[in-house]
Write a protein that holds these residues in place. Structure first.
Motif, PDB file in Angstrom:
ATOM      1  N   GLN A  26      21.323   5.892   4.018  1.00 17.18           N
ATOM      2  CA  GLN A  26      20.920   5.205   4.827  1.00 17.18           C
ATOM      3  C   GLN A  26      20.892   5.349   6.280  1.00 17.18           C
ATOM      4  N   ALA A  27      19.905   5.641   7.146  1.00 17.47           N
ATOM      5  CA  ALA A  27      19.884   5.979   8.550  1.00 17.47           C
ATOM      6  C   ALA A  27      20.200   4.786   9.376  1.00 17.47           C
ATOM      7  N   ASP A  28      20.453   5.128  10.628  1.00 14.64           N
ATOM      8  CA  ASP A  28      20.654   4.107  11.617  1.00 14.64           C
ATOM      9  C   ASP A  28      19.767   2.997  11.722  1.00 14.64           C
ATOM     10  N   ASP A  29      18.358   3.402  11.652  1.00 15.74           N
ATOM     11  CA  ASP A  29      17.264   2.487  11.972  1.00 15.74           C
ATOM     12  C   ASP A  29      17.071   1.860  10.458  1.00 15.74           C
ATOM     13  N   GLU A  30      17.739   1.954   9.522  1.00 18.47           N
ATOM     14  CA  GLU A  30      17.743   0.896   8.292  1.00 18.47           C
ATOM     15  C   GLU A  30      16.749   1.517   7.187  1.00 18.47           C
ATOM     16  N   HIS A  31      16.243   2.833   7.544  1.00 18.04           N
ATOM     17  CA  HIS A  31      15.346   3.501   6.393  1.00 18.04           C
ATOM     18  C   HIS A  31      15.948   4.461   5.502  1.00 18.04           C
ATOM     19  N   PHE A  32      15.870   4.814   4.535  1.00 21.53           N
ATOM     20  CA  PHE A  32      16.593   5.788   3.655  1.00 21.53           C
ATOM     21  C   PHE A  32      15.920   7.144   3.711  1.00 21.53           C
ATOM     22  N   ILE A  33      16.816   8.129   3.704  1.00 21.14           N
ATOM     23  CA  ILE A  33      16.632   9.496   3.838  1.00 21.14           C
ATOM     24  C   ILE A  33      16.996  10.073   2.606  1.00 21.14           C
ATOM     25  N   PRO A  34      16.186  10.987   1.905  1.00 20.83           N
ATOM     26  CA  PRO A  34      16.688  11.526   0.735  1.00 20.83           C
ATOM     27  C   PRO A  34      18.020  12.716   0.987  1.00 20.83           C
ATOM     28  N   ARG A  35      18.741  12.905   0.059  1.00 19.90           N
ATOM     29  CA  ARG A  35      19.871  13.769   0.142  1.00 19.90           C
ATOM     30  C   ARG A  35      19.245  15.252  -0.467  1.00 19.90           C
ATOM     31  N   ALA A  36      18.249  15.702   0.179  1.00 18.67           N
ATOM     32  CA  ALA A  36      17.721  16.769  -0.180  1.00 18.67           C
ATOM     33  C   ALA A  36      17.846  17.901   0.728  1.00 18.67           C
ATOM     34  N   LEU A  37      17.926  18.950   0.195  1.00 16.71           N
ATOM     35  CA  LEU A  37      17.992  20.316   0.986  1.00 16.71           C
ATOM     36  C   LEU A  37      16.705  21.277   0.602  1.00 16.71           C
ATOM     37  N   LEU A  38      15.934  21.520   1.441  1.00 19.62           N
ATOM     38  CA  LEU A  38      14.714  22.255   1.463  1.00 19.62           C
ATOM     39  C   LEU A  38      15.022  23.491   1.845  1.00 19.62           C
ATOM     40  N   ILE A  39      15.181  24.471   0.914  1.00 15.35           N
ATOM     41  CA  ILE A  39      15.496  25.869   1.338  1.00 15.35           C
ATOM     42  C   ILE A  39      14.174  26.849   0.811  1.00 15.35           C
ATOM     43  N   VAL A  45       5.577  26.780   1.846  1.00 10.98           N
ATOM     44  CA  VAL A  45       5.672  25.444   1.274  1.00 10.98           C
ATOM     45  C   VAL A  45       6.755  24.257   1.980  1.00 10.98           C
ATOM     46  N   VAL A  46       7.808  24.966   2.455  1.00  9.44           N
ATOM     47  CA  VAL A  46       8.781  24.042   2.950  1.00  9.44           C
ATOM     48  C   VAL A  46       8.286  23.666   4.350  1.00  9.44           C
ATOM     49  N   GLY A  47       7.549  24.608   5.211  1.00  6.55           N
ATOM     50  CA  GLY A  47       6.919  24.153   6.276  1.00  6.55           C
ATOM     51  C   GLY A  47       5.791  22.985   6.167  1.00  6.55           C
ATOM     52  N   LYS A  48       5.087  23.107   5.046  1.00  2.00           N
ATOM     53  CA  LYS A  48       3.825  22.046   4.600  1.00  2.00           C
ATOM     54  C   LYS A  48       4.574  20.815   4.511  1.00  2.00           C
ATOM     55  N   LEU A  49       5.728  20.901   3.806  1.00  2.00           N
ATOM     56  CA  LEU A  49       6.336  19.485   3.304  1.00  2.00           C
ATOM     57  C   LEU A  49       7.024  18.778   4.572  1.00  2.00           C
ATOM     58  N   SER A  50       7.892  19.748   5.342  1.00  3.62           N
ATOM     59  CA  SER A  50       8.705  18.984   6.413  1.00  3.62           C
ATOM     60  C   SER A  50       8.005  18.979   7.658  1.00  3.62           C
ATOM     61  N   GLN A  51       6.702  19.607   7.857  1.00  2.41           N
ATOM     62  CA  GLN A  51       6.196  19.464   9.366  1.00  2.41           C
ATOM     63  C   GLN A  51       4.660  19.036   9.191  1.00  2.41           C
ATOM     64  N   LEU A  52       4.058  19.376   8.155  1.00  2.00           N
ATOM     65  CA  LEU A  52       2.668  18.873   8.191  1.00  2.00           C
ATOM     66  C   LEU A  52       2.264  17.612   7.294  1.00  2.00           C
ATOM     67  N   SER A  53       3.210  17.447   6.140  1.00  2.00           N
ATOM     68  CA  SER A  53       2.704  16.167   5.183  1.00  2.00           C
ATOM     69  C   SER A  53       2.793  14.915   5.917  1.00  2.00           C
ATOM     70  N   GLU A  54       2.484  13.734   5.041  1.00  2.00           N
ATOM     71  CA  GLU A  54       2.870  12.748   5.500  1.00  2.00           C
ATOM     72  C   GLU A  54       4.241  12.116   5.370  1.00  2.00           C
ATOM     73  N   TYR A  55       4.996  12.956   4.697  1.00  2.00           N
ATOM     74  CA  TYR A  55       6.455  12.659   4.307  1.00  2.00           C
ATOM     75  C   TYR A  55       7.259  13.355   5.360  1.00  2.00           C
ATOM     76  N   ARG A  56       7.060  14.038   6.416  1.00  2.00           N
ATOM     77  CA  ARG A  56       7.518  14.788   7.581  1.00  2.00           C
ATOM     78  C   ARG A  56       8.785  14.169   8.076  1.00  2.00           C
ATOM     79  N   ASP A  57       8.595  12.873   8.141  1.00  2.00           N
ATOM     80  CA  ASP A  57       9.606  12.229   8.910  1.00  2.00           C
ATOM     81  C   ASP A  57      10.590  11.691   7.928  1.00  2.00           C
ATOM     82  N   LEU A  58      10.344  11.798   6.502  1.00  2.00           N
ATOM     83  CA  LEU A  58      11.371  11.428   5.518  1.00  2.00           C
ATOM     84  C   LEU A  58      12.638  12.194   5.423  1.00  2.00           C
ATOM     85  N   TYR A  59      12.380  13.595   5.707  1.00  2.00           N
ATOM     86  CA  TYR A  59      13.420  14.468   5.432  1.00  2.00           C
ATOM     87  C   TYR A  59      14.353  14.845   6.640  1.00  2.00           C
ATOM     88  N   ASN A  60      15.686  15.046   6.767  1.00  2.00           N
ATOM     89  CA  ASN A  60      16.595  15.348   7.821  1.00  2.00           C
ATOM     90  C   ASN A  60      16.414  16.671   8.068  1.00  2.00           C
TER      91      ASN A  60
END
Length: 115
Positions: A26-39, A45-60
């Motif tokens: 749980q982050a400070d602003d009360e939302h949940f962040i996955p314990r995921a490492l994108l390597i 693929v990682v760029g699409k997920l972490s920078q361009l997708s609608e889920y980009r703000d989900l990952y640390n």
């Protein structure tokens, strides 16, 4: 956010022993962040997920690693092995940080693709 915390009283069908903390923290602003490492050695693929997708703000952002060369291994095992050796310390530091932040680490779930 995509995943919002809920109280056990707000949903009578929710299991009281819900363990979101197994796969999320749980982050400070009360939302949940996955314990995921994108390597990846190749940024597509990682760029699409972490920078361009609608889920980009989900990952640390600290848990995303893409090799600076950005070319990947080009389906060449020797190149991938060499690049893996070059980046192993940084990747192992990421794994170690996530493991240290876990209350009771039981294992890892790995998704791996081979082109």
């Amino acid at each position: 956010g995509i995943l919002q915390p809920t109280s056990a009283n707000s949903n009578p069908h929710m299991d009281v022993d819900d363990r979101k903390d197994v796969f999320f923290y749980q982050a400070d602003d009360e939302h949940f962040i996955p314990r995921a490492l994108l390597i990846d050695l190749e940024p597509r693929v990682v760029g699409k997920l972490s920078q361009l997708s609608e889920y980009r703000d989900l990952y640390n952002a600290e848990n995303v690693f893409v090799a600076k060369e950005g070319g990947g291994a080009g389906n060449n095992w020797a190149s991938g092995y060499r690049q893996g050796e070059e980046h192993s310390e940084m990747v192992l530091d990421m794994i170690d940080r996530e493991a240290d932040n876990s209350d009771s680490l039981e294992g890892f779930t790995v998704c791996h693709s081979i082109a």
